[in-house]
Write a protein that holds these residues in place. Sequence first.
Motif, PDB file in Angstrom:
ATOM      1  N   PRO A 144     -39.404 -20.546  -6.268  1.00  0.00           N
ATOM      2  CA  PRO A 144     -39.754 -20.462  -7.693  1.00  0.00           C
ATOM      3  C   PRO A 144     -40.892 -19.465  -7.911  1.00  0.00           C
ATOM      4  O   PRO A 144     -41.815 -19.390  -7.126  1.00  0.00           O
ATOM      5  N   LYS A 145     -40.787 -18.714  -8.983  1.00  0.00           N
ATOM      6  CA  LYS A 145     -41.794 -17.706  -9.288  1.00  0.00           C
ATOM      7  C   LYS A 145     -43.033 -18.342  -9.905  1.00  0.00           C
ATOM      8  O   LYS A 145     -44.123 -17.810  -9.811  1.00  0.00           O
ATOM      9  N   GLU A 146     -42.867 -19.482 -10.587  1.00  0.00           N
ATOM     10  CA  GLU A 146     -43.988 -20.142 -11.230  1.00  0.00           C
ATOM     11  C   GLU A 146     -44.761 -20.963 -10.206  1.00  0.00           C
ATOM     12  O   GLU A 146     -44.183 -21.543  -9.302  1.00  0.00           O
ATOM     13  N   LEU A 147     -46.074 -21.003 -10.398  1.00  0.00           N
ATOM     14  CA  LEU A 147     -46.917 -21.780  -9.511  1.00  0.00           C
ATOM     15  C   LEU A 147     -47.060 -23.200 -10.053  1.00  0.00           C
ATOM     16  O   LEU A 147     -46.963 -23.419 -11.261  1.00  0.00           O
ATOM     17  N   SER A 148     -47.313 -24.116  -9.163  1.00  0.00           N
ATOM     18  CA  SER A 148     -47.522 -25.484  -9.610  1.00  0.00           C
ATOM     19  C   SER A 148     -48.907 -25.599 -10.243  1.00  0.00           C
ATOM     20  O   SER A 148     -49.745 -24.706 -10.121  1.00  0.00           O
TER      21      SER A 148
END
Length: 159
Positions: free
Chosen positions: A90-94
Amino acid sequence: MPRGGKKGHKGRSKQFSNPEEIDRQMRAQREKEENGGEEPENSSESDKESSDDEDCEQKRKGVEGLIEIENPNRISQKNKKVPELEASAPKELSRREREEIEKQRAKERYMKLHLEGKTEQARADLARLAIIKKQREEAAKKREDLRKEKEVEATKAKR
């Protein structure tokens, strides 16, 4: 006395698979996955025999062969290759990762300002350092004066 008393132990004896058998089964499974379920043409006789044994184990009794039940808890683990993992990442960070990065950036900004002397803590530190330097200079002057006085007294005593 033996485990089960006079008559002996009633349970089954444990059977262990030998490593060659396990390796053979693993190889056959890998080849099956690579070929999309097709049996390889150039496999050895022992691999074919083990695959025949697996086919017998896969045959189900009665109606089980007709009904396919999908258990969501029983998902077979498929090994992914590194490029596949990177592409599907996933490109988004947690939230935790974002907060950690923000915390690091804030710390770096603070240290930069601190080194420039623009933060309150840096100003307080610099003021404290100035006081300490002044005290040390005064102490050094006193020591120097005392040393000079001792030299003068020593020269007077020699005369």
